[in-house]
Each structure stands twice: as structure tokens, then as C-alpha cells.
Design a protein around this motif. Structure first.
Motif, PDB file in Angstrom:
ATOM      1  N   GLN A 163       0.835  -1.202   0.000  1.00 38.08           N
ATOM      2  CA  GLN A 163       0.000   0.000   0.000  1.00 38.08           C
ATOM      3  C   GLN A 163       0.869   1.251   0.000  1.00 38.08           C
ATOM      4  O   GLN A 163       0.614   2.211  -0.743  1.00 38.08           O
ATOM      5  CB  GLN A 163      -0.936   0.008   1.206  1.00 38.08           C
ATOM      6  N   LEU A 164       1.922   1.236   0.821  1.00 36.10           N
ATOM      7  CA  LEU A 164       2.823   2.383   0.864  1.00 36.10           C
ATOM      8  C   LEU A 164       3.582   2.523  -0.457  1.00 36.10           C
ATOM      9  O   LEU A 164       3.825   3.640  -0.924  1.00 36.10           O
ATOM     10  CB  LEU A 164       3.795   2.243   2.031  1.00 36.10           C
ATOM     11  N   ALA A 165       3.942   1.395  -1.059  1.00 33.69           N
ATOM     12  CA  ALA A 165       4.617   1.451  -2.358  1.00 33.69           C
ATOM     13  C   ALA A 165       3.722   2.103  -3.400  1.00 33.69           C
ATOM     14  O   ALA A 165       4.174   2.934  -4.197  1.00 33.69           O
ATOM     15  CB  ALA A 165       5.009   0.043  -2.801  1.00 33.69           C
ATOM     16  N   ASP A 166       2.455   1.754  -3.382  1.00 33.66           N
ATOM     17  CA  ASP A 166       1.516   2.345  -4.327  1.00 33.66           C
ATOM     18  C   ASP A 166       1.357   3.847  -4.069  1.00 33.66           C
ATOM     19  O   ASP A 166       1.341   4.652  -5.009  1.00 33.66           O
ATOM     20  CB  ASP A 166       0.164   1.648  -4.230  1.00 33.66           C
ATOM     21  N   ASP A 167       1.274   4.220  -2.785  1.00 34.68           N
ATOM     22  CA  ASP A 167       1.188   5.651  -2.443  1.00 34.68           C
ATOM     23  C   ASP A 167       2.418   6.392  -2.954  1.00 34.68           C
ATOM     24  O   ASP A 167       2.318   7.513  -3.488  1.00 34.68           O
ATOM     25  CB  ASP A 167       1.080   5.824  -0.927  1.00 34.68           C
ATOM     26  N   PHE A 168       3.579   5.778  -2.792  1.00 34.68           N
ATOM     27  CA  PHE A 168       4.849   6.381  -3.218  1.00 34.68           C
ATOM     28  C   PHE A 168       4.879   6.576  -4.729  1.00 34.68           C
ATOM     29  O   PHE A 168       5.257   7.653  -5.225  1.00 34.68           O
ATOM     30  CB  PHE A 168       6.002   5.481  -2.766  1.00 34.68           C
ATOM     31  N   ILE A 169       4.472   5.573  -5.467  1.00 37.36           N
ATOM     32  CA  ILE A 169       4.474   5.651  -6.924  1.00 37.36           C
ATOM     33  C   ILE A 169       3.529   6.750  -7.410  1.00 37.36           C
ATOM     34  O   ILE A 169       3.804   7.448  -8.394  1.00 37.36           O
ATOM     35  CB  ILE A 169       4.084   4.296  -7.544  1.00 37.36           C
ATOM     36  N   GLN A 170       2.417   6.947  -6.700  1.00 38.60           N
ATOM     37  CA  GLN A 170       1.408   7.919  -7.141  1.00 38.60           C
ATOM     38  C   GLN A 170       1.789   9.370  -6.835  1.00 38.60           C
ATOM     39  O   GLN A 170       1.189  10.294  -7.390  1.00 38.60           O
ATOM     40  CB  GLN A 170       0.049   7.603  -6.484  1.00 38.60           C
ATOM     41  N   LEU A 171       2.759   9.584  -5.975  1.00 40.77           N
ATOM     42  CA  LEU A 171       3.155  10.951  -5.628  1.00 40.77           C
ATOM     43  C   LEU A 171       3.666  11.680  -6.864  1.00 40.77           C
ATOM     44  O   LEU A 171       4.457  11.137  -7.634  1.00 40.77           O
ATOM     45  CB  LEU A 171       4.243  10.925  -4.555  1.00 40.77           C
ATOM     46  N   HIS A 172       3.246  12.924  -7.036  1.00 40.51           N
ATOM     47  CA  HIS A 172       3.605  13.616  -8.265  1.00 40.51           C
ATOM     48  C   HIS A 172       3.939  15.099  -8.091  1.00 40.51           C
ATOM     49  O   HIS A 172       4.462  15.723  -9.015  1.00 40.51           O
ATOM     50  CB  HIS A 172       2.447  13.498  -9.273  1.00 40.51           C
ATOM     51  N   LYS A 173       3.669  15.689  -6.945  1.00 40.48           N
ATOM     52  CA  LYS A 173       3.905  17.124  -6.773  1.00 40.48           C
ATOM     53  C   LYS A 173       5.403  17.410  -6.687  1.00 40.48           C
ATOM     54  O   LYS A 173       6.067  16.998  -5.743  1.00 40.48           O
ATOM     55  CB  LYS A 173       3.204  17.625  -5.520  1.00 40.48           C
ATOM     56  N   LYS A 174       5.915  18.126  -7.661  1.00 37.02           N
ATOM     57  CA  LYS A 174       7.356  18.329  -7.764  1.00 37.02           C
ATOM     58  C   LYS A 174       7.891  19.416  -6.839  1.00 37.02           C
ATOM     59  O   LYS A 174       9.101  19.665  -6.815  1.00 37.02           O
ATOM     60  CB  LYS A 174       7.740  18.615  -9.216  1.00 37.02           C
ATOM     61  N   GLN A 175       7.033  20.053  -6.063  1.00 40.51           N
ATOM     62  CA  GLN A 175       7.538  21.009  -5.082  1.00 40.51           C
ATOM     63  C   GLN A 175       8.102  20.312  -3.844  1.00 40.51           C
ATOM     64  O   GLN A 175       8.651  20.956  -2.960  1.00 40.51           O
ATOM     65  CB  GLN A 175       6.459  22.015  -4.662  1.00 40.51           C
ATOM     66  N   TYR A 176       7.967  18.977  -3.802  1.00 36.53           N
ATOM     67  CA  TYR A 176       8.474  18.201  -2.669  1.00 36.53           C
ATOM     68  C   TYR A 176       9.501  17.176  -3.143  1.00 36.53           C
ATOM     69  O   TYR A 176       9.514  16.772  -4.307  1.00 36.53           O
ATOM     70  CB  TYR A 176       7.333  17.455  -1.971  1.00 36.53           C
ATOM     71  N   LEU A 177      10.358  16.753  -2.211  1.00 38.93           N
ATOM     72  CA  LEU A 177      11.202  15.579  -2.411  1.00 38.93           C
ATOM     73  C   LEU A 177      10.605  14.449  -1.587  1.00 38.93           C
ATOM     74  O   LEU A 177      10.216  14.639  -0.431  1.00 38.93           O
ATOM     75  CB  LEU A 177      12.633  15.848  -1.956  1.00 38.93           C
ATOM     76  N   TYR A 178      10.552  13.246  -2.168  1.00 40.73           N
ATOM     77  CA  TYR A 178       9.932  12.103  -1.499  1.00 40.73           C
ATOM     78  C   TYR A 178      10.958  10.984  -1.332  1.00 40.73           C
ATOM     79  O   TYR A 178      11.670  10.635  -2.273  1.00 40.73           O
ATOM     80  CB  TYR A 178       8.770  11.563  -2.324  1.00 40.73           C
ATOM     81  N   MET A 179      10.986  10.397  -0.139  1.00 40.51           N
ATOM     82  CA  MET A 179      11.869   9.268   0.126  1.00 40.51           C
ATOM     83  C   MET A 179      11.063   8.125   0.725  1.00 40.51           C
ATOM     84  O   MET A 179      10.373   8.300   1.727  1.00 40.51           O
ATOM     85  CB  MET A 179      12.985   9.661   1.107  1.00 40.51           C
ATOM     86  N   MET A 180      11.162   6.956   0.109  1.00 37.29           N
ATOM     87  CA  MET A 180      10.614   5.744   0.721  1.00 37.29           C
ATOM     88  C   MET A 180      11.781   4.946   1.273  1.00 37.29           C
ATOM     89  O   MET A 180      12.724   4.621   0.549  1.00 37.29           O
ATOM     90  CB  MET A 180       9.821   4.904  -0.271  1.00 37.29           C
ATOM     91  N   TYR A 181      11.710   4.656   2.574  1.00 34.52           N
ATOM     92  CA  TYR A 181      12.806   3.988   3.279  1.00 34.52           C
ATOM     93  C   TYR A 181      12.235   2.762   3.979  1.00 34.52           C
ATOM     94  O   TYR A 181      11.457   2.878   4.919  1.00 34.52           O
ATOM     95  CB  TYR A 181      13.416   4.969   4.288  1.00 34.52           C
ATOM     96  N   VAL A 182      12.641   1.583   3.499  1.00 33.36           N
ATOM     97  CA  VAL A 182      12.138   0.310   4.038  1.00 33.36           C
ATOM     98  C   VAL A 182      13.242  -0.371   4.838  1.00 33.36           C
ATOM     99  O   VAL A 182      14.390  -0.422   4.406  1.00 33.36           O
ATOM    100  CB  VAL A 182      11.684  -0.624   2.896  1.00 33.36           C
ATOM    101  N   TRP A 183      12.881  -0.916   6.004  1.00 35.66           N
ATOM    102  CA  TRP A 183      13.873  -1.618   6.816  1.00 35.66           C
ATOM    103  C   TRP A 183      13.345  -2.983   7.237  1.00 35.66           C
ATOM    104  O   TRP A 183      12.154  -3.272   7.130  1.00 35.66           O
ATOM    105  CB  TRP A 183      14.251  -0.798   8.059  1.00 35.66           C
TER     106      TRP A 183
END
Length: 272
Positions: A163-183
């Protein structure tokens, strides 16, 4: 004055990083999966436990983790918030020494063993050569780290990963930087019999042009390279004193500032 913001390499706005602890045998299978889908991982290892139980033997470490990051996890995995400072220093420095002999590069990061840390440990780490350390405090979000010595991941792989992976892929606003960090720990896939989970995840998020795949230390070095940029007071030009390229968005145009160079960002004169 131009509007200047940091981007990731190539003008990207998303980064994925993976972080796995303890250096156990299941890392072999996990590294193979990462390699197939172009994903980079950071592997936090207890060098004092090489070859014990099902841990990876020392002679295999350099080749196995090639292309990924070898990082510290203390020598023998104690609960360091309960340890005297003498033991704490020994555990971290000796782990670094052992891993650096194998990796042949400076080990500058770690993850907290048993998730154990406190403010005193955080204050001490820079004096021990540690520039970042990962916690086990998942945020469920995709923001950049505010404190590299208390680096909170997005999620453990057993917590809503797809679910988080899908949320990450859908992010599109270029005014932000996005990091997905899995442990996590690779042996958990054996214990839970869910190797299909990480396989599906890597297949879904891997090999995408819009994502930068990076190790923990690559992210740290990139952030620091950006912070070291020397901008003119009106931001019309910038000098990069580091060896690493940094990418910028300048009025929505992408510029690469190569290491050791100065470039013009705009030729327009500054107006009152």
C-alpha cells in the motif's frame, strides 16, 4: 531572484532506499532480488559475529554486498543505551575497523542495535566517525530526514508495504522531495514464509526512470553536497566545491552542477 530548489540526480523527486540488519544468510537471496530489479540496499553488520549461527562468513561479505552499502551495527549487537561509554565506543569503532578492512571504504553509518539509542549516544556518534544512524521508528511517510542520527524509516517491510509502495508511486507534486525507506531483517522472510512480498515490491517499484535508487550513505552525501553549494547572494550562479554533481531546479529548469565547477543559473539582472 530565481527560484532554486534541490532535486535528486537527473532532476528526480523520488528516492528509494532499503536497510537490512544483522548480516544473516537470507541476505544472499535478498541481495539477488535487489540486483534483479535495480534496487540498492544498505546492510548493517555485526562484524564480531561473522560466521556464527547462520550469519554470513567474513570471506563472503565483500563480494555479496558489492554495489550496495556495508554499514555498522556494532560489534556484537548489545543494547547500547544500557552500555557504559567505554563499551559503546569499543562496539562502534571496532565494528567500523573490521568492516572497513573488508569494504575498503570508510564506514560512516549504522543502525541502532535492538533499536536502542538516546541523546547521549547521538551526541557521541560524530566523534566516532558516524554520520547517520537508522532507528526502528517507522513514520508511514515519505519525508526527508530532519536528523540523520535519528533517521526514521517509512516502514518495516511487514507493515503495509505494498500500500505504501503504491502511495509512493502515485506521488507527483514536484515542489516536494519524497523518500521511501524500508527496513527489516532478511531472515524474517524465511520465518514468515513471505519472500513473495519483497519480490512483488521490488518488481513493482524497481527499474523506474522517475526514482533514484540509493544507499543510505549516498543520500547522506548528496544532501551534504547540496548544503555545501556556494550560491551568489542573488542566486544567479553557484559554485560546487565537492566532487559530486548536484542537480537543481531553477525556475522549473533542471541544472546539473558538476563537482568543482561554477555555473550560471540565470543571466537576468537582479531587480529592485
Amino acid at each position: 531572484m530565481p527560484k532554486v530548489v534541490m532535486t535528486f540526480p537527473g532532476g528526480r523527486h523520488k528516492v528509494l532506499t532499503m536497510s537490512y540488519d544483522d548480516g544473516k544468510a537470507a541476505d544472499r537471496r535478498l541481495v539477488d532480488i535487489f540486483n534483479r530489479y535495480g534496487i540498492k540496499g544498505t546492510f548493517h553488520i555485526n562484524s564480531g559475529l561473522f560466521g556464527t549461527g547462520d550469519r554470513i562468513p567474513e570471506h563472503e561479505v565483500a563480494e555479496l554486498y558489492k554495489g550496495h552499502e556495508i554499514s555498522a551495527h556494532t560489534l556484537t549487537h548489545p543494547t547500547i543505551a544500557r552500555s557504559p561509554k567505554e563499551q559503546l565506543i569499543h562496539e562502534i569503532v571496532e565494528d567500523r575497523k573490521n568492516l572497513e578492512k573488508i569494504a575498503e571504504y570508510t564506514v560512516r553509518g549504522m543502525s541502532y542495535p535492538n533499536g536502542s539509542y538516546n541523546s547521549y549516544i547521538k551526541e557521541l556518534l560524530p566523534y566516532l566517525g558516524i554520520e547517520y544512524s537508522r532507528t526502528v521508528n517507522s513514520t508511514g511517510g515519505f519525508s526527508m530526514p530532519d536528523d540523520l542520527l535519528e533517521w526514521n524509516p517509512t516502514c518495516h517491510h511487514n507493515k503495509e508495504l505494498m500500500q505504501l509502495a503504491d502511495d509512493f508511486i502515485q506521488l507527483h507534486k514536484k515542489q516536494y522531495l519524497y523518500m521511501m525507506y524500508v527496513w527489516g531483517h532478511s531472515y524474517e522472510f524465511d520465518n514468515d514464509q513471505n519472500w513473495d512480498l519483497i519480490e512483488r515490491f521490488c518488481k513493482y517499484v524497481g527499474s523506474r526512470e522517475e526514482i533514484w535508487y540509493a544507499t543510505n550513505i549516498e543520500i547522506v552525501d548528496y544532501i551534504k553536497a547540496f548544503k555545501d553549494l556556494k550560491f551568489s547572494a542573488d542566486s544567479r550562479f553557484v559554485y560546487n566545491p565537492s566532487a559530486k554533481s548536484v542537480w537543481l531546479s531553477v525556475d522549473e529548469r533542471i541544472f546539473e552542477v558538476k563537482g568543482g565547477t561554477q555555473i550560471q543559473l540565470t543571466k537576468k539582472a537582479l531587480t529592485q
